[in-house]
Design an enzyme around this catalytic site. Structure first.
Site, short mmCIF file in Angstrom:
data_model
loop_
_atom_site.label_atom_id
_atom_site.label_comp_id
_atom_site.label_asym_id
_atom_site.label_seq_id
_atom_site.Cartn_x
_atom_site.Cartn_y
_atom_site.Cartn_z
N ASP A 48 -11.46 2.39 4.00
CA ASP A 48 -11.74 0.96 3.87
C ASP A 48 -13.25 0.72 3.78
O ASP A 48 -13.68 -0.38 3.43
CB ASP A 48 -11.19 0.21 5.11
CG ASP A 48 -10.05 -0.73 4.74
OD1 ASP A 48 -9.90 -1.01 3.53
OD2 ASP A 48 -9.34 -1.18 5.65
N GLN B 89 -4.78 -2.10 9.52
CA GLN B 89 -4.60 -3.43 8.92
C GLN B 89 -5.17 -4.50 9.85
O GLN B 89 -4.78 -4.58 11.02
CB GLN B 89 -3.11 -3.67 8.64
CG GLN B 89 -2.82 -4.94 7.88
CD GLN B 89 -3.39 -4.93 6.46
OE1 GLN B 89 -3.28 -3.95 5.72
NE2 GLN B 89 -4.02 -6.02 6.06
N LYS C 214 0.84 -1.20 0.00
CA LYS C 214 0.00 0.00 0.00
C LYS C 214 0.88 1.26 0.00
O LYS C 214 0.64 2.21 -0.74
CB LYS C 214 -0.94 -0.01 1.22
CG LYS C 214 -2.07 -1.01 1.05
CD LYS C 214 -2.77 -1.38 2.34
CE LYS C 214 -3.69 -2.57 2.08
NZ LYS C 214 -4.26 -3.16 3.28
#
Ligand code: NAP
Length: 295
Positions: free
Chosen positions: A121, A98, A54
């Site tokens: 997200d 994460q 990322k």
């Protein structure tokens, strides 16, 4: 006839090119550099790889990235304090925690603490709710990527029978919600299957578009699909290593057999996978624009 292969690597490359230009314009016209902060707790090797990827894509596109690697034993309070700090930081437009988090940290509490306007997200209940009522702001990256793959491959979803196998909050439920909306590029008849489904094959055989998000290698076999079906394989299942030590990955569908029957199919790897990070970048750019009131 062998199926058309839906090439996620190529499509994600195209989207990244478009984003690169958009990011350059945002910088030039408004002085904005879209910024993504990642929070990684612990030493999980797969999570480290994802966060590293990322960061790399962020930098390649000309975005700002900030990485917060925290020790495995960090307290929930410290993680929440960091989220709070990033919520207030104007350089940061998107925050990604994460997953999975270690057991002593309540992942729901942490995800809910992210400001919904920085929730790139798309897991915050506000963004989940907005998707369900058909007014999405941030859509979770993998289902968003699947939708983009369908659109950019010219697969018409309108009025089609879509069968989604898997009901997770990160893939199955959101892709079903995207495709059932009364909207352009959607308006499908959607069925969701799971382990409680009786006679899975009776559903998958009806599918014009089959989306497999199961997490079981080759769970969908050729006798479970009809001729001409479009298959989106979300599964990523390691099944061993090559003699050189490289991981062998397969999807949730029996690719070799189904590609002889399907109209189109995504490979694993190189299908849905590359789209996920790309859509995270898109969400971060959209977040930057939203936070600065740019259409
Ligand atoms: P998950 O949370 O484990 O959910 C799996 C779903 O499949 C569950 O709803 C489960 O049903 C259902 N299921 C399992 N076995 C089944 C069976 N035999 N028949 C019918 N349904 C069955 O998985 P996930 O997070 O959605 O991920 C699914 C797969 O996609 C995994 O391989 C994952 O690695 C991959 N993935 C890839 C990406 C990417 O970027 N390419 C992103 C996310 C996930 P129940 O609800 O009844 O348990």
């Amino acid at each position: 006839m062998a199926a058309k292969i839906i090439n996620g690597t190529e499509i994600s490359k195209q989207i990244k090119e478009e984003l690169k230009q958009e990011i350059a314009q945002l910088k030039e016209k408004y002085g904005i550099i879209p910024g993504l902060a990642t929070i990684l707790v612990g030493e999980d090797p797969a999570s480290k790889v994802y966060v590293g990827q990322k960061e790399k894509v962020c930098n390649a596109l000309g975005m700002y990235s900030e990485r917060h690697d925290l020790p495995e034993n960090v307290s929930e309070e410290d993680v929440l304090a960091l989220v709070e700090k990033l919520n207030k930081d104007p350089k940061i437009h998107g925050i990604l925690v994460q997953l999975p988090l270690p057991k002593h940290i309540n992942a729901t509490r942490v995800l809910y603490a992210i400001d919904a306007i920085k929730d790139v997200d798309g897991f915050h209940p506000i963004n989940v709710g907005k998707l369900v009522i058909g007014e999405p702001t941030f859509v979770p990256c993998t289902p968003n990527g699947i939708h983009e793959l369908l659109k950019r491959s010219g697969v018409d979803v309108e009025g089609k029978e879509v069968v989604v196998v898997g009901r997770s909050n990160i893939v199955g439920k959101p892709i079903a919600n995207i495709l059932l909306q009364k909207a352009k590029g959607a308006n499908a008849t959607v069925t969701i299957c799971h382990t409680g489904t009786k006679d899975l094959a009776s559903h998958t055989k009806r599918a014009d578009i089959l989306i497999a998000a199961i997490g079981k290698p080759k769970a969908i076999t050729a006798d479970m699909v009809k001729e001409g079906v479009v298959v989106i394989d979300v599964g990523v299942n390691p099944i061993g290593k090559t003699p050189e030590g490289k991981r062998i990955l397969v999807g949730d569908v029996d690719f070799e057999a189904i590609k002889e029957k399907a109209g189109a199919i995504t490979p694993v790897p190189g299908g849905v996978g590359p789209m996920t990070i790309t859509m995270l970048m898109k969400n971060t750019v959209d977040a930057a624009k939203l936070q600065r009131g740019i259409q």
